[in-house]
Enzyme design. Sequence first.
Site, PDB file in Angstrom:
ATOM      1  N   ASP A  54      33.790  26.355 118.215  1.00  0.00           N
ATOM      2  CA  ASP A  54      32.916  25.170 118.010  1.00  0.00           C
ATOM      3  C   ASP A  54      31.739  25.366 119.299  1.00  0.00           C
ATOM      4  O   ASP A  54      32.324  25.682 120.412  1.00  0.00           O
ATOM      5  CB  ASP A  54      33.575  23.873 117.852  1.00  0.00           C
ATOM      6  CG  ASP A  54      32.641  23.094 116.937  1.00  0.00           C
ATOM      7  OD1 ASP A  54      32.711  22.724 115.836  1.00  0.00           O
ATOM      8  OD2 ASP A  54      31.484  22.589 117.626  1.00  0.00           O
ATOM      9  N   GLY A 282      25.452  15.745  68.359  1.00  0.00           N
ATOM     10  CA  GLY A 282      24.851  15.101  67.296  1.00  0.00           C
ATOM     11  C   GLY A 282      26.030  14.244  66.600  1.00  0.00           C
ATOM     12  O   GLY A 282      27.007  14.096  66.985  1.00  0.00           O
ATOM     13  N   CYS A 285      27.787   9.396  65.195  1.00  0.00           N
ATOM     14  CA  CYS A 285      28.508   8.268  66.143  1.00  0.00           C
ATOM     15  C   CYS A 285      27.612   8.388  67.514  1.00  0.00           C
ATOM     16  O   CYS A 285      27.322   7.715  67.893  1.00  0.00           O
ATOM     17  CB  CYS A 285      29.887   8.703  66.363  1.00  0.00           C
ATOM     18  SG  CYS A 285      30.775   8.228  64.963  1.00  0.00           S
ATOM     19  N   LYS A 288      23.674   7.397  67.934  1.00  0.00           N
ATOM     20  CA  LYS A 288      23.578   6.130  67.459  1.00  0.00           C
ATOM     21  C   LYS A 288      24.424   4.904  68.382  1.00  0.00           C
ATOM     22  O   LYS A 288      23.507   4.007  68.900  1.00  0.00           O
ATOM     23  CB  LYS A 288      24.486   5.777  66.249  1.00  0.00           C
ATOM     24  CG  LYS A 288      24.435   4.447  65.673  1.00  0.00           C
ATOM     25  CD  LYS A 288      25.166   4.434  64.384  1.00  0.00           C
ATOM     26  CE  LYS A 288      26.632   4.427  64.414  1.00  0.00           C
ATOM     27  NZ  LYS A 288      27.111   3.642  65.124  1.00  0.00           N
TER      28      LYS A 288
END
Length: 462
Positions: A54, A282, A285, A288
């Site tokens: 690091d 589609g 249910c 909607k």
Amino acid sequence: MRKYWLIESPHSTEHPIRSREQIQVKVSIFGIGYVGAVTAGCLSSRGHTVTCVDVNQDKVDGINQGRSPIVEPGLNDILKQAVDDGLLSATTDCDSAVQETDISIVCVGTPSTESGRLNLSFARQVYQQIADAVAEKQSKHLVIVRSTMLPGSVRNLAEGYRPELVRDGMLSVCFCPEFLREGTAIADYQTPALAVYGDVDDMDRPALETLMGKCERIPLESAELIKYACNYWHAVKVGFGNEIGRLSKHLDIDGQHLMRLFCQDNILNISPYYLRPGNPFGGSCLPKDVSALGAFTRQEGIPMPLLESVLPTNQAHLDHLLKLVTTVATDSVLIVGLSFKKSTDDLRGSPMVAVAETLLGKGFGVEIYDTNLDMSTLTGSNETEIHRRLPHLASRLISDIKKGLARHKTLVIAQDVIDFETLRLHLTENHSIIDTVGIQPLVSMPGNYHGICWTERSERSE
């Protein structure tokens, strides 16, 4: 053309590292952040010699003193024990770390820029340093990238800097996404819920699995994307739960209790069901009810942007399908499967009705083959809907697939309602197949194959 495979593996209860405990390797880990520190602790606890790298001297000093740079249950004790056992150290010297190890794991950060794009500068710099060090030491080296990367990033690193190292077999490069949760990271590393990798070259798989445990090999770009897919899904789940919670609070309902009940359904709600790319949704249910709930929350003044995006995203997918069809087709199309899903004659909200409607409006010839459809049995709103949208449907329905194939060179197959042997016998190289479901036999048939969300079957799971 590259050939790939993607296999869904069953969840294994075998410890991912225990079976290879007897093999000990020397590994360098670049980046002592969350992933790097946890990886260093877990690998060193298995007897591997780990060197952390690091640029932050404080992190390096902390590791060398057996001190965790992050708060994670159990990690501090693991790191301290590893340092005491002489298995763990840290340095800022990249070259020496690569020279003294056989495998490097890249765990540096890939933060966002101000524009939201991914900043790969740290990963790119580290990869270049590793590649230079490998070229200098002139011995084979494996690079495992764990930093989160967008698809194509790792390949660009390997092909964009000193590609001859990969080509000559000196450097192997792979991407192995991590799925560590803060607070349970050690357990997640030891027994991952998902373990996959993708490679640039034909890499040394046993070397990878010595460190990472048993992993499924998948396309490199799939390995990169699956990390984003998982996090996207987790974010969607949190957003969904919170939207239901806000609506519940407004209605004086216990939102947490409601979601506990929701999660009891592990057949539809908490399951793979509905999570397979293909047709837009589609039926009578979903469109909607999503529309009705959206209207209700707007009326009540409850902001639910995730809910409001559901119908638009479904429309966007339908637009994608229409673009594919109109790009492939020339003058006419045979649609196989018109109802909104297999084994029903329900045409309400069917995306294929929308496809047929659009194609007819654009002047395409359209015929339909669907063994579930019988115009004489359609009743109620189902009959009303189809007469409104496709008033001459009966004249477009065909019962002889062979005649349909003779008249149309483009097929849109939306359901598995067809005899594939008949199809194979009558398809020609001039036919085009648009598959919206993912039906295995279609790929090997004559003609040009097009998948709605995939390119070739070898990239897909069954």
